[in-house]
Write a protein that holds these residues in place. Structure first.
Motif, PDB file in Angstrom:
ATOM      1  N   UNK A   1      66.744 -15.796  38.429  1.00 37.56           N
ATOM      2  CA  UNK A   1      66.380 -16.683  38.598  1.00 37.56           C
ATOM      3  C   UNK A   1      67.751 -17.844  38.999  1.00 37.56           C
ATOM      4  N   UNK A   2      67.712 -18.726  40.006  1.00 36.84           N
ATOM      5  CA  UNK A   2      68.611 -19.207  40.487  1.00 36.84           C
ATOM      6  C   UNK A   2      69.045 -20.726  39.446  1.00 36.84           C
ATOM      7  N   UNK A   3      69.688 -21.195  39.556  1.00 36.14           N
ATOM      8  CA  UNK A   3      70.388 -22.282  38.722  1.00 36.14           C
ATOM      9  C   UNK A   3      70.611 -23.229  40.126  1.00 36.14           C
ATOM     10  N   UNK A   4      69.510 -24.314  39.980  1.00 42.52           N
ATOM     11  CA  UNK A   4      69.910 -25.237  40.955  1.00 42.52           C
ATOM     12  C   UNK A   4      71.489 -26.006  40.807  1.00 42.52           C
ATOM     13  N   UNK A   5      71.811 -26.215  39.751  1.00 41.81           N
ATOM     14  CA  UNK A   5      73.105 -27.166  39.311  1.00 41.81           C
ATOM     15  C   UNK A   5      73.972 -25.737  40.011  1.00 41.81           C
ATOM     16  N   UNK A   6      74.289 -24.815  39.304  1.00 38.95           N
ATOM     17  CA  UNK A   6      74.832 -23.656  40.258  1.00 38.95           C
ATOM     18  C   UNK A   6      75.711 -23.106  40.903  1.00 38.95           C
ATOM     19  N   UNK A   7      74.035 -22.773  41.368  1.00 41.99           N
ATOM     20  CA  UNK A   7      73.373 -21.773  42.344  1.00 41.99           C
ATOM     21  C   UNK A   7      73.516 -20.404  42.141  1.00 41.99           C
ATOM     22  N   UNK A   8      73.652 -20.057  41.288  1.00 43.22           N
ATOM     23  CA  UNK A   8      74.384 -18.307  40.570  1.00 43.22           C
ATOM     24  C   UNK A   8      73.265 -18.170  40.146  1.00 43.22           C
ATOM     25  N   UNK A   9      72.995 -17.151  40.143  1.00 43.19           N
ATOM     26  CA  UNK A   9      71.388 -16.410  39.421  1.00 43.19           C
ATOM     27  C   UNK A   9      71.248 -15.687  38.184  1.00 43.19           C
ATOM     28  N   UNK A  10      70.072 -16.854  37.427  1.00 40.58           N
ATOM     29  CA  UNK A  10      70.880 -16.500  36.013  1.00 40.58           C
ATOM     30  C   UNK A  10      70.101 -15.974  35.310  1.00 40.58           C
ATOM     31  N   UNK A  11      69.848 -14.959  34.218  1.00 38.75           N
ATOM     32  CA  UNK A  11      68.536 -13.252  33.058  1.00 38.75           C
ATOM     33  C   UNK A  11      67.417 -15.250  32.784  1.00 38.75           C
ATOM     34  N   UNK A  12      66.495 -14.463  33.029  1.00 39.39           N
ATOM     35  CA  UNK A  12      65.441 -14.897  32.612  1.00 39.39           C
ATOM     36  C   UNK A  12      64.278 -14.324  32.226  1.00 39.39           C
ATOM     37  N   UNK A  13      63.543 -14.739  31.233  1.00 42.92           N
ATOM     38  CA  UNK A  13      61.863 -14.126  31.472  1.00 42.92           C
ATOM     39  C   UNK A  13      60.298 -14.768  30.795  1.00 42.92           C
ATOM     40  N   UNK A  14      60.009 -14.911  30.930  1.00 43.50           N
ATOM     41  CA  UNK A  14      58.581 -15.886  30.378  1.00 43.50           C
ATOM     42  C   UNK A  14      57.701 -14.876  30.246  1.00 43.50           C
ATOM     43  N   UNK A  15      56.656 -14.906  28.811  1.00 48.99           N
ATOM     44  CA  UNK A  15      56.188 -13.867  28.443  1.00 48.99           C
ATOM     45  C   UNK A  15      55.073 -14.061  27.670  1.00 48.99           C
ATOM     46  N   UNK A  16      54.050 -14.578  28.313  1.00 54.76           N
ATOM     47  CA  UNK A  16      52.621 -15.630  28.426  1.00 54.76           C
ATOM     48  C   UNK A  16      51.874 -15.175  27.659  1.00 54.76           C
ATOM     49  N   UNK A  17      51.418 -15.218  26.811  1.00 52.42           N
ATOM     50  CA  UNK A  17      50.061 -14.389  25.541  1.00 52.42           C
ATOM     51  C   UNK A  17      49.028 -15.287  26.281  1.00 52.42           C
ATOM     52  N   UNK A  18      47.873 -14.116  26.749  1.00 48.74           N
ATOM     53  CA  UNK A  18      46.972 -14.524  26.917  1.00 48.74           C
ATOM     54  C   UNK A  18      45.660 -13.889  25.975  1.00 48.74           C
ATOM     55  N   UNK A  19      44.357 -14.679  25.786  1.00 49.34           N
ATOM     56  CA  UNK A  19      43.307 -13.904  25.769  1.00 49.34           C
ATOM     57  C   UNK A  19      42.486 -13.943  26.515  1.00 49.34           C
ATOM     58  N   UNK A  20      41.990 -12.578  26.121  1.00 47.58           N
ATOM     59  CA  UNK A  20      40.569 -11.812  28.000  1.00 47.58           C
ATOM     60  C   UNK A  20      38.948 -13.249  27.378  1.00 47.58           C
ATOM     61  N   UNK A  21      38.755 -13.780  28.000  1.00 52.27           N
ATOM     62  CA  UNK A  21      36.959 -14.674  27.986  1.00 52.27           C
ATOM     63  C   UNK A  21      36.550 -14.205  28.845  1.00 52.27           C
ATOM     64  N   UNK A  22      34.832 -13.948  28.530  1.00 47.61           N
ATOM     65  CA  UNK A  22      33.354 -13.811  28.753  1.00 47.61           C
ATOM     66  C   UNK A  22      33.793 -15.251  29.895  1.00 47.61           C
ATOM     67  N   UNK A  23      32.896 -15.110  30.886  1.00 45.72           N
ATOM     68  CA  UNK A  23      32.663 -15.945  31.959  1.00 45.72           C
ATOM     69  C   UNK A  23      32.243 -17.149  31.221  1.00 45.72           C
ATOM     70  N   UNK A  24      31.613 -17.187  30.353  1.00 46.38           N
ATOM     71  CA  UNK A  24      30.740 -18.433  29.904  1.00 46.38           C
ATOM     72  C   UNK A  24      31.451 -18.410  28.338  1.00 46.38           C
TER      73      UNK A  24
END
Length: 265
Positions: free
Chosen positions: A143-166
Motif C-alpha cells: 500500500x502507498x504511504x500517503x506521506x512518503x509516496x513509498x509502497x509499504x507492506x500491510x495486511x488485513x484479516x477480518x474475522x467473520x461469522x456466517x449468519x442466516x438471512x434473518x
C-alpha cells in the motif's frame, strides 16, 4: 566574684533554654515527619475499591462480524470480504487466505490465492461453509504511504461469522437480555476488581423450535462461580426466542455468543 557567678549563671540559663527549644523543634519536626511517613504507608496499603464495570455483559450476537450465507455463496472476489478502505488501498496484492476457525483456533481447513478473484479452491471452500461457521480472510499487500509516496507492506484479516438471512432474536430484545443477565448475576461479581476477570464467551444455539441448546463456556471469566451463574441464567431465561430463517424462509439453528466480564476480543 559574685559578678562573675551571676554572669556564668545567665550564660548557663541561656544555653539551657536554647537547647530546650532546639530539642522541642527537632522533636516536633521529627514527629511531623513520622506522621507523614505513617500516612503515606497507610495510603499505600489501603485497600482500593474494585474498579467498576461500565457494562458487565457487553455483547450478544455472532462470534465475529456477521456475513450472510447468501452473500458467501455469491462471492467471487476478495472485495466481498474486505472493508472498502482496505480494498482501495491495495497497490499490489501478495496473497489471500481463507481459514476456518473452530473453538477460537485456526484449523487446517483453508485455501490460498494471490489474485483479486477467488480461485477454484477458495470458491469450493466458501461454498462448503454453513451457518455459524467462523473464519478469517487474510490479505497481504503493498500500500502507498500517503506521506512518503513509498509502497509499504500491510495486511488485513477480518474475522467473520456466517449468519442466516434473518438471525435469531429474543422476544424482549437483546438490551433487556443483557440487563437480565447483568442484574441477576451481580452478586457473583460486584465485589471483584474487573482487572482480575478474563474476557469470557458463553456459546449457545437457538434451535429451529426456538429452544436454547448446546450451552458452553469457551472462555472462562476466571471465576467459576460467575461462569456457572451465567449458564444457569441462560437456562432459566424468561421470554421466548424467535428462530433464525434462511433465504427460503425456513427455520434454521443459529449459534450465538454472550460476551461478559472484562472487555476483549
Amino acid at each position: 566574684m559574685k559578678k562573675y557567678i551571676i554572669i556564668l549563671s545567665l550564660i548557663l540559663i541561656a544555653i539551657t533554654l536554647t537547647s530546650s527549644y532546639a530539642f522541642k523543634w527537632n522533636f516536633t519536626d521529627l514527629t511531623a515527619s513520622n506522621n507523614k511517613n505513617v500516612t503515606e504507608e497507610l495510603t499505600k496499603t489501603e485497600i482500593k475499591a474494585p474498579t467498576r464495570f461500565s457494562d458487565f455483559v457487553y455483547g450478544i450476537g455472532p462470534r465475529f462480524g456477521p456475513m450472510k450465507l447468501s452473500a458467501i455463496q455469491k462471492a467471487t472476489s476478495i472485495k466481498e470480504f474486505l472493508e472498502d478502505e482496505d480494498f482501495i488501498a491495495i497497490e499490489e496484492l501478495y496473497s489471500t487466505s481463507i481459514i476456518v476457525i473452530k473453538n477460537d483456533d485456526l484449523t487446517d481447513i483453508r485455501a490460498y490465492g494471490n489474485t483479486f478473484e477467488l480461485n477454484n479452491e477458495q470458491l469450493s471452500l466458501i461454498k462448503s461453509l454453513g451457518i455459524s461457521t467462523n473464519f478469517v480472510f487474510k490479505a497481504e499487500y503493498l500500500s502507498k504511504n500517503l506521506k512518503t509516496g513509498k509502497l509499504e507492506y500491510k495486511y488485513t484479516k477480518p474475522h467473520q461469522t456466517i449468519v442466516p438471512e434473518h438471525q435469531a432474536t429474543y422476544s424482549h430484545g437483546f438490551e433487556e437480555l443483557k440487563k437480565y443477565l447483568r442484574e441477576n448475576s451481580k452478586d457473583t461479581w460486584e465485589a471483584i476488581d474487573e482487572n482480575d476477570l478474563q474476557p469470557a464467551k458463553l456459546f449457545f444455539t437457538i434451535s429451529k423450535s426456538g429452544t436454547v441448546k448446546n450451552i458452553y463456556i469457551d472462555r472462562t471469566s476466571n471465576f467459576p462461580k460467575v461462569d456457572n451463574r451465567m449458564i444457569e441464567l441462560l437456562n432459566e431465561i424468561p421470554g421466548t426466542w424467535i428462530p433464525a430463517k434462511n433465504s427460503k424462509g425456513e427455520k434454521v439453528d443459529q449459534e450465538l455468543v454472550i460476551s461478559f466480564g472484562l472487555m476483549g476480543c
